[in-house]
Scaffold this motif. Structure first.
Motif, PDB file in Angstrom:
ATOM      1  N   ARG A  77      84.644  20.188  -3.758  1.00 58.30           N
ATOM      2  CA  ARG A  77      84.677  18.746  -4.002  1.00 58.30           C
ATOM      3  C   ARG A  77      85.350  18.449  -5.338  1.00 58.30           C
ATOM      4  NH1 ARG A  77      79.022  18.696  -2.005  1.00 58.30           N
ATOM      5  NH2 ARG A  77      79.144  17.924   0.124  1.00 58.30           N
ATOM      6  N   CYS A 130      82.256  11.626  -6.872  1.00 58.00           N
ATOM      7  CA  CYS A 130      83.104  12.499  -6.075  1.00 58.00           C
ATOM      8  C   CYS A 130      84.290  11.681  -5.560  1.00 58.00           C
ATOM      9  CB  CYS A 130      82.301  13.061  -4.910  1.00 58.00           C
ATOM     10  SG  CYS A 130      83.223  14.287  -3.982  1.00 58.00           S
ATOM     11  N   LEU A 158      78.711  12.261   1.631  1.00 57.73           N
ATOM     12  CA  LEU A 158      78.338  12.890   0.359  1.00 57.73           C
ATOM     13  C   LEU A 158      76.827  13.032   0.201  1.00 57.73           C
ATOM     14  CD1 LEU A 158      80.681  11.081  -2.176  1.00 57.73           C
ATOM     15  CD2 LEU A 158      80.912  13.397  -1.263  1.00 57.73           C
ATOM     16  N   PRO A 159      76.392  14.077  -0.528  1.00 54.65           N
ATOM     17  CA  PRO A 159      74.968  14.159  -0.862  1.00 54.65           C
ATOM     18  C   PRO A 159      74.574  13.002  -1.779  1.00 54.65           C
ATOM     19  CG  PRO A 159      76.226  15.849  -2.043  1.00 54.65           C
ATOM     20  CD  PRO A 159      77.172  15.189  -1.090  1.00 54.65           C
ATOM     21  N   ARG A 160      73.268  12.749  -1.836  1.00 55.58           N
ATOM     22  CA  ARG A 160      72.783  11.563  -2.535  1.00 55.58           C
ATOM     23  C   ARG A 160      73.088  11.515  -4.029  1.00 55.58           C
ATOM     24  NH1 ARG A 160      66.798   9.800  -0.603  1.00 55.58           N
ATOM     25  NH2 ARG A 160      67.361   9.070   1.476  1.00 55.58           N
ATOM     26  N   ASP A 161      73.142  12.703  -4.637  1.00 55.76           N
ATOM     27  CA  ASP A 161      73.335  12.694  -6.092  1.00 55.76           C
ATOM     28  C   ASP A 161      74.792  12.493  -6.493  1.00 55.76           C
ATOM     29  OD1 ASP A 161      73.924  15.154  -4.996  1.00 55.76           O
ATOM     30  OD2 ASP A 161      73.520  16.231  -6.853  1.00 55.76           O
TER      31      ASP A 161
END
Ligand SMILES: [Zn+2]
Length: 184
Positions: free
Chosen positions: A62, A95, A106-109
């Motif tokens: 990423r 990102c 995308l992941p939450r963070d």
């Protein structure tokens, strides 16, 4: 504050994916004249908008930009309407993605920064983060607010003003301020 003779602003538009590939860190000042939305949301942007942005590759290849930005703005107190200082400091971890569709994966963070072609506007990016950090309304602490005088000058109260309890309160507050030597 002394104004430096020459201000070197970070470029407004960059190529974020290329900067990631080069592992670039951008540190410097964002041109406040380009931050029209932030300018309109506050009384004044009173100190330089400083940014530190690290372009890097994260897990699964990423492309990310991490960093921080800070400035100081003046906002109107919603009780007395006098401007008050507010320091803003934001951390970001974004990102770089091509589209809304990719952003959803995308992941939450990781928040997305959607850059649909090569060029990305970092001024707008930093401005967005600072806007998100602005409180909806702001007030001075009660003992520092400049409203005391307004209670004792109500219009059309005539004789009643003499007995206005808020007038007495305002008087007391002013004397207390004088006693404590703080008229600020
Ligand atoms: Zn106030």
């Amino acid at each position: 504050m002394l104004t430096p003779p020459q201000r070197n602003f970070l470029p407004q538009v960059i190529e974020p994916r290329r900067l990631v590939n080069q592992g670039v860190t951008l540190t410097g000042e964002i041109n406040p004249d380009l931050c029209l939305r932030l300018s309109e949301a506050v009384v004044e942007i009173s100190e330089p908008i400083m940014a530190n942005l690290v372009f890097d590759t994260a897990e699964q290849g990423r492309k990310v930009v991490r960093g921080s930005a800070s400035t100081t703005v003046l906002m109107a107190c919603q009780r007395c309407l006098e401007p008050m200082k507010l320091s803003l400091a934001v951390e970001m971890a974004l990102c770089i993605v091509w589209s809304e569709e990719k952003a959803k994966l995308l992941p939450r963070d990781l928040d997305p920064w959607i850059v649909e072609d090569e060029a990305g506007d970092i001024t707008a990016l930093v401005e967005d983060e600072l806007l998100l950090a602005l409180p909806f309304v702001m007030y001075h602490p009660e003992d520092q607010c400049n409203t005391a005088a307004s209670y004792s000058t109500g219009e059309g109260l005539g004789d009643v003003a003499e007995e206005n309890p808020f007038g007495v309160l305002a008087q007391l507050t002013r004397e207390q301020l004088k006693d404590s030597g703080s008229d600020n």
